[in-house]
Design a protein around this motif. Sequence first.
Motif, PDB file in Angstrom:
ATOM      1  N   ASP A 233      19.591   6.444 -25.706  1.00 59.56           N
ATOM      2  CA  ASP A 233      19.329   5.250 -26.522  1.00 59.56           C
ATOM      3  C   ASP A 233      17.895   5.264 -27.028  1.00 59.56           C
ATOM      4  OD1 ASP A 233      21.791   4.123 -26.276  1.00 59.56           O
ATOM      5  OD2 ASP A 233      21.224   2.656 -24.748  1.00 59.56           O
ATOM      6  N   SER A 234      17.015   5.647 -26.130  1.00 65.46           N
ATOM      7  CA  SER A 234      15.605   5.653 -26.450  1.00 65.46           C
ATOM      8  C   SER A 234      15.320   6.692 -27.550  1.00 65.46           C
ATOM      9  CB  SER A 234      14.863   5.984 -25.155  1.00 65.46           C
ATOM     10  OG  SER A 234      13.508   5.814 -25.294  1.00 65.46           O
TER      11      SER A 234
ATOM     12  N   LEU B 136      17.764  16.755 -19.640  1.00 64.06           N
ATOM     13  CA  LEU B 136      17.362  15.351 -19.719  1.00 64.06           C
ATOM     14  C   LEU B 136      15.839  15.224 -19.771  1.00 64.06           C
ATOM     15  CD1 LEU B 136      18.151  12.367 -19.664  1.00 64.06           C
ATOM     16  CD2 LEU B 136      18.255  12.486 -17.171  1.00 64.06           C
ATOM     17  N   ASN B 137      15.180  16.070 -19.017  1.00 56.29           N
ATOM     18  CA  ASN B 137      13.720  16.037 -19.002  1.00 56.29           C
ATOM     19  C   ASN B 137      13.146  16.405 -20.374  1.00 56.29           C
ATOM     20  OD1 ASN B 137      11.445  15.465 -17.479  1.00 56.29           O
ATOM     21  ND2 ASN B 137      11.042  17.631 -17.083  1.00 56.29           N
TER      22      ASN B 137
ATOM     23  N   ASN C   9       7.198   5.300 -23.984  1.00 51.41           N
ATOM     24  CA  ASN C   9       7.205   5.559 -25.423  1.00 51.41           C
ATOM     25  C   ASN C   9       6.154   4.718 -26.147  1.00 51.41           C
ATOM     26  OD1 ASN C   9       9.321   7.448 -25.485  1.00 51.41           O
ATOM     27  ND2 ASN C   9      10.846   5.827 -25.414  1.00 51.41           N
TER      28      ASN C   9
ATOM     29  N   ASN D  70      14.918   1.494 -17.434  1.00 54.51           N
ATOM     30  CA  ASN D  70      14.918   1.396 -18.891  1.00 54.51           C
ATOM     31  C   ASN D  70      13.586   0.850 -19.409  1.00 54.51           C
ATOM     32  OD1 ASN D  70      16.369   1.903 -21.243  1.00 54.51           O
ATOM     33  ND2 ASN D  70      16.981  -0.238 -21.448  1.00 54.51           N
TER      34      ASN D  70
ATOM     35  N   THR E 104      11.178  12.603 -26.856  1.00 50.16           N
ATOM     36  CA  THR E 104      11.141  11.216 -27.338  1.00 50.16           C
ATOM     37  C   THR E 104       9.703  10.708 -27.341  1.00 50.16           C
ATOM     38  OG1 THR E 104      13.351  10.867 -26.415  1.00 50.16           O
ATOM     39  CG2 THR E 104      12.111   8.903 -27.048  1.00 50.16           C
ATOM     40  N   ASN E 105       8.968  11.026 -26.277  1.00 46.79           N
ATOM     41  CA  ASN E 105       7.557  10.629 -26.234  1.00 46.79           C
ATOM     42  C   ASN E 105       6.755  11.306 -27.343  1.00 46.79           C
ATOM     43  OD1 ASN E 105       7.672   8.925 -23.966  1.00 46.79           O
ATOM     44  ND2 ASN E 105       7.627  10.679 -22.592  1.00 46.79           N
TER      45      ASN E 105
ATOM     46  N   ALA F 196       7.456   9.511 -30.520  1.00 51.54           N
ATOM     47  CA  ALA F 196       6.770   8.216 -30.561  1.00 51.54           C
ATOM     48  C   ALA F 196       5.288   8.409 -30.877  1.00 51.54           C
ATOM     49  CB  ALA F 196       6.941   7.487 -29.230  1.00 51.54           C
TER      50      ALA F 196
ATOM     51  N   MET G 144      20.555   5.697 -21.217  1.00 55.36           N
ATOM     52  CA  MET G 144      19.310   4.986 -21.506  1.00 55.36           C
ATOM     53  C   MET G 144      18.323   5.900 -22.223  1.00 55.36           C
ATOM     54  SD  MET G 144      18.490   2.701 -18.121  1.00 55.36           S
ATOM     55  CE  MET G 144      18.733   4.035 -16.956  1.00 55.36           C
TER      56      MET G 144
ATOM     57  N   MET H 199      11.846  12.085 -12.988  1.00 53.64           N
ATOM     58  CA  MET H 199      11.470  12.635 -14.282  1.00 53.64           C
ATOM     59  C   MET H 199      10.835  11.577 -15.168  1.00 53.64           C
ATOM     60  SD  MET H 199      14.613  15.176 -15.348  1.00 53.64           S
ATOM     61  CE  MET H 199      15.936  13.999 -14.970  1.00 53.64           C
TER      62      MET H 199
ATOM     63  N   ALA I 124       2.830   6.287 -25.567  1.00 52.10           N
ATOM     64  CA  ALA I 124       2.680   7.512 -26.364  1.00 52.10           C
ATOM     65  C   ALA I 124       2.381   7.151 -27.828  1.00 52.10           C
ATOM     66  CB  ALA I 124       3.948   8.362 -26.282  1.00 52.10           C
ATOM     67  N   TYR I 125       3.078   6.161 -28.342  1.00 55.88           N
ATOM     68  CA  TYR I 125       2.903   5.715 -29.728  1.00 55.88           C
ATOM     69  C   TYR I 125       1.438   5.341 -29.994  1.00 55.88           C
ATOM     70  CZ  TYR I 125       3.991   2.786 -33.896  1.00 55.88           C
ATOM     71  OH  TYR I 125       4.057   2.233 -35.155  1.00 55.88           O
TER      72      TYR I 125
ATOM     73  N   TYR J 167       1.530  10.372 -19.347  1.00 56.89           N
ATOM     74  CA  TYR J 167       0.906   9.664 -20.462  1.00 56.89           C
ATOM     75  C   TYR J 167      -0.219   8.736 -20.003  1.00 56.89           C
ATOM     76  CZ  TYR J 167       3.483  11.869 -24.127  1.00 56.89           C
ATOM     77  OH  TYR J 167       3.930  12.820 -24.999  1.00 56.89           O
TER      78      TYR J 167
ATOM     79  N   LEU K  33      11.088   3.685 -19.345  1.00 52.06           N
ATOM     80  CA  LEU K  33      11.234   4.596 -20.488  1.00 52.06           C
ATOM     81  C   LEU K  33      10.608   3.985 -21.743  1.00 52.06           C
ATOM     82  CD1 LEU K  33      14.953   5.800 -20.068  1.00 52.06           C
ATOM     83  CD2 LEU K  33      12.873   7.039 -19.443  1.00 52.06           C
TER      84      LEU K  33
ATOM     85  N   PHE L 251      21.938  17.377 -16.705  1.00 56.17           N
ATOM     86  CA  PHE L 251      21.138  17.794 -15.553  1.00 56.17           C
ATOM     87  C   PHE L 251      21.115  19.307 -15.363  1.00 56.17           C
ATOM     88  CE2 PHE L 251      21.519  13.298 -14.659  1.00 56.17           C
ATOM     89  CZ  PHE L 251      20.285  13.000 -14.124  1.00 56.17           C
TER      90      PHE L 251
ATOM     91  N   LEU M 274      13.462  13.379 -22.611  1.00 59.11           N
ATOM     92  CA  LEU M 274      12.409  12.383 -22.364  1.00 59.11           C
ATOM     93  C   LEU M 274      11.095  12.818 -23.021  1.00 59.11           C
ATOM     94  CD1 LEU M 274      12.949  11.566 -18.562  1.00 59.11           C
ATOM     95  CD2 LEU M 274      13.694  10.217 -20.524  1.00 59.11           C
ATOM     96  N   ASN M 275      10.758  14.100 -22.853  1.00 60.74           N
ATOM     97  CA  ASN M 275       9.493  14.592 -23.410  1.00 60.74           C
ATOM     98  C   ASN M 275       9.488  14.558 -24.932  1.00 60.74           C
ATOM     99  OD1 ASN M 275       8.580  15.079 -20.867  1.00 60.74           O
ATOM    100  ND2 ASN M 275       9.097  17.248 -20.854  1.00 60.74           N
TER     101      ASN M 275
ATOM    102  N   TYR N 232      14.023   5.888 -31.542  1.00 61.74           N
ATOM    103  CA  TYR N 232      12.839   6.437 -32.202  1.00 61.74           C
ATOM    104  C   TYR N 232      13.191   7.290 -33.416  1.00 61.74           C
ATOM    105  CZ  TYR N 232       9.393   4.164 -29.395  1.00 61.74           C
ATOM    106  OH  TYR N 232       8.601   3.192 -28.844  1.00 61.74           O
TER     107      TYR N 232
END
Lengths: 151, 151
Positions: free
Chosen positions: A4-5, A129-130, B137, B130, A136-137, A140, A1, B1, B140-141, B9, B133, A109, A133-134, A9
């Motif tokens: 994918d995210s 993974l963390n 994003n 999901n 990706t944000n 965005a 997931m 996480m 954040a955008y 955010y 997540l 992990f 996530l960061n 982006y």
Amino acid sequence: MALDSWNTYVSRGDKLLNGLSDEQLEEEVAPGRNSGIYLLGHLTAVHDALFPLLGMGEKLYPLLEDIFLRNPDRSGIEKPSARELRDSWKEVNNKISEHFNQFTLDEWFQKHAAISNEDFEKEPHRNRLNVLLNRTNHLAYHLGQLVFLKK
Amino acid sequence: MALDSWNTYVSRGDKLLNGLSDEQLEEEVAPGRNSGIYLLGHLTAVHDALFPLLGMGEKLYPLLEDIFLRNPDRSGIEKPSARELRDSWKEVNNKISEHFNQFTLDEWFQKHAAISNEDFEKEPHRNRLNVLLNRTNHLAYHLGQLVFLKK
């Protein structure tokens, strides 16, 4: 997931860049704010730094760090052209994808390179993974700004 | 996480809003783009929609949907004041936090309300986590845009 995210982006970034001319990229995203070129270089440099951070090898474009991470837009340091930055952006993200697609769940992990074994025992969430996530944000956040270059 | 990332955010949003006057919020984030008020209402409406989507109850401010999701900024529809929107933003996020903090790991992997049981069997990633997540994003955008209101 989470992957994918990230992919979503990065694709949105590609699509946005494909719809902008080099001249548009050279403009500021808003009056007095960063140029499209600077944000593109900044994102590329941040993504390029994922190679050493996530144990995927060396940076492809180490020179970007000084221009786009350590210095602001109007630093006077010469920047690569829009053309070069578009190529770097694509290559960095493509190479990242190859690595990301091969990480096993366990590997996601595992700790990233900027944390010691001792600290990771106490803070096991500071893993790959963390970071994903960061970042990706972060992507965005800046895409929300780059989109203003569209007419 | 993922929850840390959401909380980070939301806190950045709070901090940014606290540093902006109501007059600043009424301005466009860039020439010809959405106003701060519109983006704040839009984010609040998207977050408010998480209640029914994630099985946490009813929306707190159902009227925001028409103004900030179904219509653009210059629709002519009267908007709540900056004061009211600031309060709604805070209340929605606080109530969401109460629910998020109580979800078990299993509950994060359960389906959200906008997908049928049949589809969820085929696409088990369409779960609460999901949605979290994606909404992080999304936040954040738009924060990347709202930050342009700072002088």
